[in-house]
Design an enzyme around this catalytic site. Structure first.
Site, PDB file in Angstrom:
ATOM      1  N   SER A  81       0.841  -1.187   0.000  1.00 19.36           N
ATOM      2  CA  SER A  81       0.000   0.000   0.000  1.00 19.36           C
ATOM      3  C   SER A  81       0.883   1.246   0.000  1.00 19.36           C
ATOM      4  O   SER A  81       1.715   1.403  -0.886  1.00 19.36           O
ATOM      5  CB  SER A  81      -0.965  -0.045   1.183  1.00 19.36           C
ATOM      6  OG  SER A  81      -1.920   0.978   1.102  1.00 19.36           O
ATOM      7  N   HIS A 106      -7.607  -5.361  -0.793  1.00 13.05           N
ATOM      8  CA  HIS A 106      -6.422  -4.655  -0.317  1.00 13.05           C
ATOM      9  C   HIS A 106      -5.956  -5.214   1.020  1.00 13.05           C
ATOM     10  O   HIS A 106      -6.757  -5.428   1.916  1.00 13.05           O
ATOM     11  CB  HIS A 106      -6.770  -3.168  -0.167  1.00 13.05           C
ATOM     12  CG  HIS A 106      -5.591  -2.269  -0.093  1.00 13.05           C
ATOM     13  ND1 HIS A 106      -4.725  -2.082  -1.140  1.00 13.05           N
ATOM     14  CD2 HIS A 106      -5.128  -1.484   0.911  1.00 13.05           C
ATOM     15  CE1 HIS A 106      -3.792  -1.213  -0.795  1.00 13.05           C
ATOM     16  NE2 HIS A 106      -4.008  -0.837   0.454  1.00 13.05           N
ATOM     17  N   GLU A 150      -8.924  -4.659  -5.283  1.00 17.18           N
ATOM     18  CA  GLU A 150      -8.317  -3.842  -4.232  1.00 17.18           C
ATOM     19  C   GLU A 150      -9.336  -2.947  -3.542  1.00 17.18           C
ATOM     20  O   GLU A 150      -9.230  -2.657  -2.346  1.00 17.18           O
ATOM     21  CB  GLU A 150      -7.208  -2.968  -4.831  1.00 17.18           C
ATOM     22  CG  GLU A 150      -6.017  -3.735  -5.388  1.00 17.18           C
ATOM     23  CD  GLU A 150      -4.953  -4.035  -4.350  1.00 17.18           C
ATOM     24  OE1 GLU A 150      -5.207  -3.789  -3.151  1.00 17.18           O
ATOM     25  OE2 GLU A 150      -3.877  -4.508  -4.752  1.00 17.18           O
TER      26      GLU A 150
END
Length: 544
Positions: free
Chosen positions: A233, A457, A344
């Protein structure tokens, strides 16, 4: 990057002590004794490991499979007059510093999320996990430096336990770095010269940690000339930033980017400084002076958080936007391992948010319906109505407008930018790509999402690290454990050689625009994937 519905609804970003032993001299006799202690620990005697660093001696702890050293300072506390300055060297100490406990995490918005306290501006510390204090050969073991995610506003190195990864033959380092306004506030009064660099202090911290690794990691069994930077991330975005930053050249030899492709267009310095001046006025510094800003209490600097991923083109740490540098080939030409997860955006969309080009955007109208579908697209992606209509035609809302919306925003913000990175880096350096596709991965950072289950994610991180402070418990089944073992071995192989492949796990290099080959990370055994671009509509986004 952690997710909690209450705090995400508050517009939160996509988004852890030492004891001196008297009587020990650092003269030659004491150094010899410490070295003997370390060698005894390395040989399996069970003794506490003692290591010499440039600043002094540290005593860690023996753990299953190796040794851990926690709370090692890599820079001076960035407090007082050192707030919003480049990291300064750490002070030396006498005696033996206890390195068995984690140091404070960097200040961040208060919440029920990880990491646990304490929090302090005095937070520039790192942690080392090593399977041995003596490298497997003269050069030492490969080193992997993990840069945590959290939107550059939350999280900490202590939340990632790399012991299993270290057991595959790497020295693993997890770091803290300044977050939010403390790490990324740009303001003319903080610049080293008028119009000069301001902001990006968190990225400077990361570089200082890498310099510490270069200077000290050999004592922990690592090879300072074989360092991989890795992150997920905002940590993956940080890896990309270091790839294009002149100040990081030579400090690493390989790069791993997990879900870090979402914010490639950093703000100009003038824009960032204007935002800093607006903040200073709001925070009670109408005189716009550095002295006033440095007197502000920490609580005024962490809540409310930034409303977009921080960072700017400051002219020194970043001389141009990340995406511009990658497209032009102006980056460290080191082997790259880059990937994304199946959908995601699902974890964000479930709680009424999207992450688009580095901005945390609340969904315009909830729930997403056929009637508001195009308006939501326009708001999330910042496009005009005509473009939103074209996107809606490419992604018909169908039976579930919310799922279609999640897929399109994820494709635009994560999947296709990641593919573009693969295409750009593979022209100049060995590149290996993946898509994490275990749709039944346990949810460790959120309650149940909009069904059906999907790899979203941060789903993949638990396959590489133990997550001692995750919000929710999670156990991998036998097939998932097999995938986790394959992934850790691949990451370790990549750190060692620049190639994640092995006899047990063939992994072809990415072949460029017309022969894009990557690995689909699915349990129990990853599979070759060649249809990533088609499934994520990347030709459509490239043409738009």
């Amino acid at each position: 990057m952690t997710v909690h519905p209450t705090h995400w609804r508050r517009a939160r970003l996509a988004a852890a002590c030492c004891a001196a032993l008297t009587g020990l001299s650092l003269a030659a006799a004491g150094a010899t004794a410490a070295t003997a202690d370390a060698a005894a620990a390395a040989s399996g005697s069970g003794g506490a490991p003692v290591v010499h660093t440039d600043n002094g001696v540290v005593r860690g702890v023996a753990v299953p499979g190796g040794y851990a050293f926690r709370g090692l300072p890599y820079a001076a506390p960035p407090t007082g007059n050192l707030r919003w300055r480049p990291p300064a060297p750490s002070a030396d100490w006498r005696g033996v510093r206890d390195a068995t406990q984690f140091a404070p995490s960097c200040p961040q918005p208060p919440s029920t999320e990880v990491p646990p306290g304490p929090f302090s501006e005095d937070c520039l510390y790192l942690n080392v996990s090593t399977p041995t204090l003596r490298g497997g050969d003269k050069a030492g073991l490969p080193v992997l430096v993990w840069i945590h995610g959290g939107g550059l506003t939350v999280d900490a190195g202590r939340n990632y336990d790399p012991a299993k990864l270290a057991a595959d033959g790497v020295v693993a380092v997890t770091i803290n770095y300044r977050l939010g306004r403390l790490g990324f506030l740009a303001h003319p009064a903080l610049a080293s010269r008028p119009g000069g660099p301001a902001g990006n202090y968190g990225l400077m911290d990361q570089q200082a940690a890498l310099r510490w690794v270069r200077d000290n990691i050999r004592a922990f069994g690592g090879n300072p000339e074989n360092v991989t930077i890795a992150g997920e991330s905002a940590g993956g975005l940080s890896v990309l930033a270091q790839m294009v930053s002149p100040g990081a050249r030579g400090l690493f030899q390989k790069a791993i980017i997990e879900s870090g492709s979402f914010a490639l267009n950093q703000r100009p310095l003038a824009t960032a400084e204007a935002a800093g001046e607006a903040f200073a006025a709001q925070a009670g510094c109408p005189d716009q002076t550095a002295a006033c800003l440095r007197r502000l209490p920490v609580s005024d600097l962490v809540d409310p958080p930034f409303v977009e991923i921080p960072g700017d083109v400051d002219g020194k740490v970043l001389t141009e936007p990340i995406g511009t540098a990658l497209a032009a080939g102006r980056f460290a030409r080191v082997p790259v391992l880059n990937g994304t997860n199946h959908d995601e955006e699902r974890i964000f969309v479930t709680f009424g948010l999207t992450v688009s080009q580095g901005t945390n955007v609340p969904i315009f109208e909830q729930p997403v319906t056929p009637d508001n579908y195009q308006a939501n697209i326009a708001a999330a992606l910042g496009v005009p109505a005509a473009r939103a209509a074209a996107i809606a035609a490419e992604y018909p809302p169908g039976a579930s407008p919310t799922l279609a919306f999640s897929a399109l925003v994820g494709d635009a913000s994560f999947a296709c930018p990641a593919l573009q990175i693969d295409q750009q880096t593979s022209q100049r350096a060995p590149t290996y790509a993946y898509e994490f596709n275990d749709d039944n991965a346990p949810l460790r950072f959120s309650p149940p999402l909009i069904p059906p289950p999907v790899a979203t994610h941060i789903s993949e991180v638990q396959y590489l690290f133990d997550l001692p402070n995750a919000l929710f418990p999670g156990t991998l089944n036998a097939d998932q454990e097999a995938l986790a073992a394959s992934m850790r071995a691949a990451w370790a192989n990549f750190a060692a050689t620049g190639n994640p492949a092995s006899a047990a796990l063939p992994w072809p290099a990415f072949g460029g625009t017309h022969s894009a080959r990557m690995l689909s990370l699915v349990p129990p055994q990853p599979q070759l994937e060649t249809d990533f671009a088609a499934r994520h509509h990347c030709a459509f986004w490239a043409a738009g």
